[in-house]
Design an enzyme around this catalytic site. Structure first.
Site, PDB file in Angstrom:
ATOM      1  N   HIS A  63       0.589  -1.552   0.155  1.00 30.32           N
ATOM      2  CA  HIS A  63       0.100   0.225  -0.310  1.00 30.32           C
ATOM      3  C   HIS A  63       1.102   1.522  -0.462  1.00 30.32           C
ATOM      4  O   HIS A  63       0.533   2.253  -0.560  1.00 30.32           O
ATOM      5  CB  HIS A  63      -0.998  -0.028   1.133  1.00 30.32           C
ATOM      6  CG  HIS A  63      -1.161   1.263   1.267  1.00 30.32           C
ATOM      7  ND1 HIS A  63      -2.677   1.926   1.042  1.00 30.32           N
ATOM      8  CD2 HIS A  63      -1.681   1.971   2.947  1.00 30.32           C
ATOM      9  CE1 HIS A  63      -3.038   3.617   1.356  1.00 30.32           C
ATOM     10  NE2 HIS A  63      -2.067   3.370   2.635  1.00 30.32           N
ATOM     11  N   HIS A  70       3.804   6.668   5.425  1.00 28.21           N
ATOM     12  CA  HIS A  70       2.564   7.018   5.892  1.00 28.21           C
ATOM     13  C   HIS A  70       2.218   6.520   6.980  1.00 28.21           C
ATOM     14  O   HIS A  70       1.121   7.013   7.340  1.00 28.21           O
ATOM     15  CB  HIS A  70       1.728   8.022   4.552  1.00 28.21           C
ATOM     16  CG  HIS A  70       0.632   6.995   4.317  1.00 28.21           C
ATOM     17  ND1 HIS A  70       0.895   6.024   3.048  1.00 28.21           N
ATOM     18  CD2 HIS A  70      -0.322   6.952   4.161  1.00 28.21           C
ATOM     19  CE1 HIS A  70       0.545   5.332   2.469  1.00 28.21           C
ATOM     20  NE2 HIS A  70      -0.658   5.824   3.224  1.00 28.21           N
ATOM     21  N   GLU A 104       1.245   5.637  12.751  1.00 24.74           N
ATOM     22  CA  GLU A 104      -0.373   5.107  13.097  1.00 24.74           C
ATOM     23  C   GLU A 104      -0.372   3.671  12.776  1.00 24.74           C
ATOM     24  O   GLU A 104      -0.915   3.171  14.356  1.00 24.74           O
ATOM     25  CB  GLU A 104      -1.264   5.239  12.049  1.00 24.74           C
ATOM     26  CG  GLU A 104      -2.957   5.529  11.995  1.00 24.74           C
ATOM     27  CD  GLU A 104      -2.764   6.143  13.382  1.00 24.74           C
ATOM     28  OE1 GLU A 104      -2.467   6.814  13.315  1.00 24.74           O
ATOM     29  OE2 GLU A 104      -4.666   6.020  14.033  1.00 24.74           O
ATOM     30  N   ASP A 105       0.363   2.965  11.872  1.00 25.26           N
ATOM     31  CA  ASP A 105      -0.159   1.591  12.286  1.00 25.26           C
ATOM     32  C   ASP A 105       0.525   0.310  12.731  1.00 25.26           C
ATOM     33  O   ASP A 105       0.920  -0.579  12.712  1.00 25.26           O
ATOM     34  CB  ASP A 105      -0.540   0.354  10.129  1.00 25.26           C
ATOM     35  CG  ASP A 105      -1.887   1.617  10.090  1.00 25.26           C
ATOM     36  OD1 ASP A 105      -2.912   1.810  11.209  1.00 25.26           O
ATOM     37  OD2 ASP A 105      -2.414   1.674   8.618  1.00 25.26           O
ATOM     38  N   ASP A 152      -3.373   8.159  -1.401  1.00 29.09           N
ATOM     39  CA  ASP A 152      -3.998   7.571  -0.475  1.00 29.09           C
ATOM     40  C   ASP A 152      -4.753   6.701  -0.468  1.00 29.09           C
ATOM     41  O   ASP A 152      -5.233   5.878  -0.379  1.00 29.09           O
ATOM     42  CB  ASP A 152      -3.188   7.432   1.262  1.00 29.09           C
ATOM     43  CG  ASP A 152      -3.627   6.852   2.408  1.00 29.09           C
ATOM     44  OD1 ASP A 152      -3.177   5.723   2.269  1.00 29.09           O
ATOM     45  OD2 ASP A 152      -4.064   7.505   3.817  1.00 29.09           O
ATOM     46  N   ASP A 170     -23.726  14.599 -25.957  1.00 28.56           N
ATOM     47  CA  ASP A 170     -22.376  14.883 -25.690  1.00 28.56           C
ATOM     48  C   ASP A 170     -22.245  14.165 -24.226  1.00 28.56           C
ATOM     49  O   ASP A 170     -21.527  14.567 -23.557  1.00 28.56           O
ATOM     50  CB  ASP A 170     -22.200  16.057 -25.929  1.00 28.56           C
ATOM     51  CG  ASP A 170     -22.758  17.193 -24.290  1.00 28.56           C
ATOM     52  OD1 ASP A 170     -23.752  16.693 -23.918  1.00 28.56           O
ATOM     53  OD2 ASP A 170     -22.238  18.757 -24.237  1.00 28.56           O
TER      54      ASP A 170
END
Ligand code: MN
Length: 711
Positions: free
Chosen positions: A48, A72, A76-77, A139, A260
């Protein structure tokens, strides 16, 4: 999965100066800390951040952005901490990763779509560096591309809605059209799969019926332009199902009426050629009325520039044609990211119609030599004058910068504001005057017993809060006047041996133009009418003896405005004039706040002020109201030395009287054989009036010296 050397090569291709070593380290570090984590797709989690970095190479973003993309999700993870990132990759990368992490943490908890606009502004306001926002958009784009792997349908729908309401418009706002379009279509597939499927089927049918219409029209447009000597790059495409859908909704027409569905882009060398190409289109093909738009003369707010027109094209099909230069095209596709790739100049100076921040981007662009510097100094200026804070339920409240908990409380509801006693900011009890920051969660503590405090007016910034506080202060003041007036009347009646009854008062209301007994009490309390006036109205025989010794708040009935001719006071607070310096209208003055006593007004040069030098919080910046003639007379004190001879006191009082002064007090402080030293209090209008009197006295032979008395 992109391989490590591939990623580095891609970056090096457009940014030869990029820090190759840092990209390599970030690649290895991210792969290591994400370890065995898996995505919903079953892929290793590391795929990712790597894909996100890949998306950003497409927009030719600088090395720091690529490193940030790789890292990134680490804070957080994984167990990685921000200080660790800073130690390994430096403060700039740490700041960027922190920015992306913060954006990921705020989530729209309430699903009211009216919140979406505020939420977008919050995201922008929080992204102090545009790279933070670009990484966040990439992201989200990768998460949307892999959304179908998520098994929970509710979660898929929630993410899709958020994308449609927040991130696609955000991409549009910063001019990243390609990302906007892809986000919209991926979200549309989730939100309304049936509509999208039928639109796709319809498009496929038309494609089959018309044959390879798009390549044929593309070729013919190219040929027509070449015949007129224009070398143009032409491309055509079907509009996306979502953009067709939106048009159907907006124009309230069915698919049949929407002819169109094909758009063609004509890219030429410069602006002059844009208009030439337009002329060729309009002379060769019938024009569809009112489809022409000149976004070159008047660019869209996000910086988009192009000529748009609609014609019945070579195959008798209604088509949309967008004509632009290469630079305009890149800006349309890549938005702010395109500005950065135009760093070497060659682009033409744009006119000043874009948003200020776009101009600032450009300005930086033109005056910086290296791309890192450009992006680093690209602060998002939009919404920097606002802050966005959450209620405990997750609603987002937008406020002007500098707003406090009290402003927040009033923005939630007037009642909440009126009764607020405290505020928990991010779970901690904080003073009501605390200035709020972006993303703060504010929980207002209320108490029915609490009422607005006049002192709040000193720190609130929103008009709503100020108006409510003022209104309350006025009501409260009136209540005080009513109480005071009633007790003055009771006392006055009693002093004359009369019973004080409501009935007696009701009988004279009309006479005083009062609507109610309370009105009349307030008049008396405020000093608009005296207690004697009311008393003689009720009992006409009453002698006009001395008034009772209750002093009304205002002595003279004059203007109906504020009872104190001073600006900058706290409403409802008592005011005293200092005995040491006798301030007069026109003097420069300052207020000193004494708890429980109110404000004392001193002249700015009063010696007494020295003793308050260490407590600046007690100083109040005040000034006289502009028009001194509306102001009650005030007493000024002067010190004189008068010759001890016959007639000198007479001369003194004559001079003062001639100059419209009124002596209210006289005190001899020292007496010798030759001189009298004395202090005189004179009723004057203002400091100018007093100066006139002093000048006149100085001109009097019997008077040796005259000074304004101090201390
Ligand atoms: Mn992510």
């Amino acid at each position: 999965m992109i391989r490590q050397f591939e990623l580095v090569e891609r970056v090096k291709a457009y940014d030869p100066g990029a820090d190759e070593e840092a990209i390599n380290r970030a690649y290895v570090f991210s792969m290591k800390v994400h370890g065995a984590q898996k995505r919903a797709s079953g892929d290793p989690y590391f795929s990712h951040p790597l894909e996100v970095a890949g998306i950003l190479t497409h927009y030719k973003l600088d090395g720091a952005s690529i490193v940030t993309a790789l890292l990134h999700d680490t804070v957080e993870d994984t167990l990685t901490t921000l200080p660790e990132i800073e130690r390994l990759f430096g403060p700039q990368i740490a700041r960027l990763v922190d920015g992306v992490t913060k954006l990921s943490r705020i989530e729209l908890q309430s699903d009211q779509s009216k919140q979406a606009e505020n939420f977008r502004k919050l995201l922008i306001a929080m992204s102090e560096d545009i790279r933070v926002l670009l990484v966040k958009l990439a992201d989200r784009l990768h998460n949307m591309r892999t959304l179908h792997f998520i098994s929970d349908p509710d979660k898929r729908l929630r993410i899709a809605r958020e994308t449609m309401e927040i991130y696609a418009p955000l991409a549009e706002r910063i001019g990243m059209h390609a990302i906007q379009e892809e986000l919209e279509d991926l979200a549309f597939a989730q939100i309304n799969p049936d509509a999208r499927a039928s639109l796709l089927a319809r498009l496929a049918f038309l494609r089959e019926k018309g044959g390879d219409l798009i390549p044929r029209i593309t070729d013919q447009l190219k040929r027509v332009l070449a015949e007129e000597g224009l070398d143009a790059w032409v491309s055509g495409r079907e509009k996306t199902p979502y953009s067709i859908w939106r048009k159907m909704q907006r124009k309230n027409v069915g698919f049949e009426a929407l002819s169109d569905i094909m758009a063609f882009r004509v890219v030429v060398a410069d602006i002059a050629e844009c208009y030439r190409a337009l002329g060729i289109m309009h002379s060769r093909y019938p024009v569809v009325p009112s489809r022409f738009k000149d976004y070159i003369s008047i660019p869209k707010p996000n910086g988009y520039r192009s000529l748009h027109t609609g014609v019945y094209g070579p195959e008798r099909q209604r088509i949309e044609v967008q004509i632009r230069t290469k630079e305009m095209h890149d800006v349309a596709e890549f938005g702010v990211a395109a500005h950065w790739s135009y760093k070497d100049g060659g682009g033409q100076p744009r006119d000043g119609r874009q948003y200020r921040w776009m101009r600032e981007l450009l300005d930086i662009l033109e005056h910086t030599s290296n791309p890192e510097e450009f992006l680093e100094h690209t602060k998002l200026e939009m919404f920097q004058d606002q802050v966005f804070c959450f209620t405990p339920k997750g609603d987002l409240i937008g406020l002007p910068r500098g707003s406090t908990s009290v402003d927040f409380a009033y923005a939630v509801h007037s009642e909440v504001g009126d009764h607020c006693v405290g505020a928990k900011i991010n779970g901690r009890m904080m003073p009501l005057r605390t200035v709020l920051n972006n993303g703060d969660q504010v929980d207002i503590v209320t108490s029915k017993a609490q009422t607005p405090s006049p002192t709040w007016e000193r720190f609130v910034v929103t008009g709503k809060a100020r108006a409510r506080i003022r209104r309350f202060t006025r009501t409260q003041q009136r209540a005080q006047f009513i109480d005071l007036g009633r007790s003055m009347l009771q006392k006055a009646f009693k002093a004359e041996g009369h019973d004080f009854t409501e009935k007696a008062i009701d009988g004279v209301l009309k006479q005083f133009k009062a609507q109610s007994a309370d009105d009349l009490y307030a008049f008396v309390g405020e000093g608009l009418h005296s207690d004697r006036e009311v008393l003689t109205a009720v009992f006409p025989g009453t002698r006009t003896s001395k008034s009772t010794n209750v002093v009304p708040i205002r002595r003279k009935k004059k203007d109906k405005g504020s009872s104190v001719p001073i600006k900058g006071l706290i409403p409802g607070m008592a005011v005293h004039y200092a005995g040491c310096c006798h301030p007069l209208p026109g003097d420069r003055i300052v207020g000193i706040v004494t708890t429980g006593k109110g404000v004392t007004i001193h002249t700015i040069d009063c010696d007494t002020l020295e003793s308050f030098a260490d407590t600046p919080e007690r100083w109040l910046d005040v000034s006289w109201e502009a028009a001194p003639e509306l102001v009650d007379s005030r007493v000024g004190r002067i010190a004189l030395v008068v010759q001890n001879e016959q007639g000198s006191l007479g001369a003194l009082s004559t001079v003062i009287a001639k100059n419209a002064g009124n002596i209210t007090n006289l005190k001899i402080t020292n007496r010798t054989q030759q001189f009298w030293e004395m202090l005189i209090d004179v009723e004057v209008r203002d400091v100018k009036h007093l100066s006139n009197i002093i000048a006149a006295l100085r001109a009097t032979p019997a008077i040796n010296s005259v000074e304004r008395a101090r201390g």
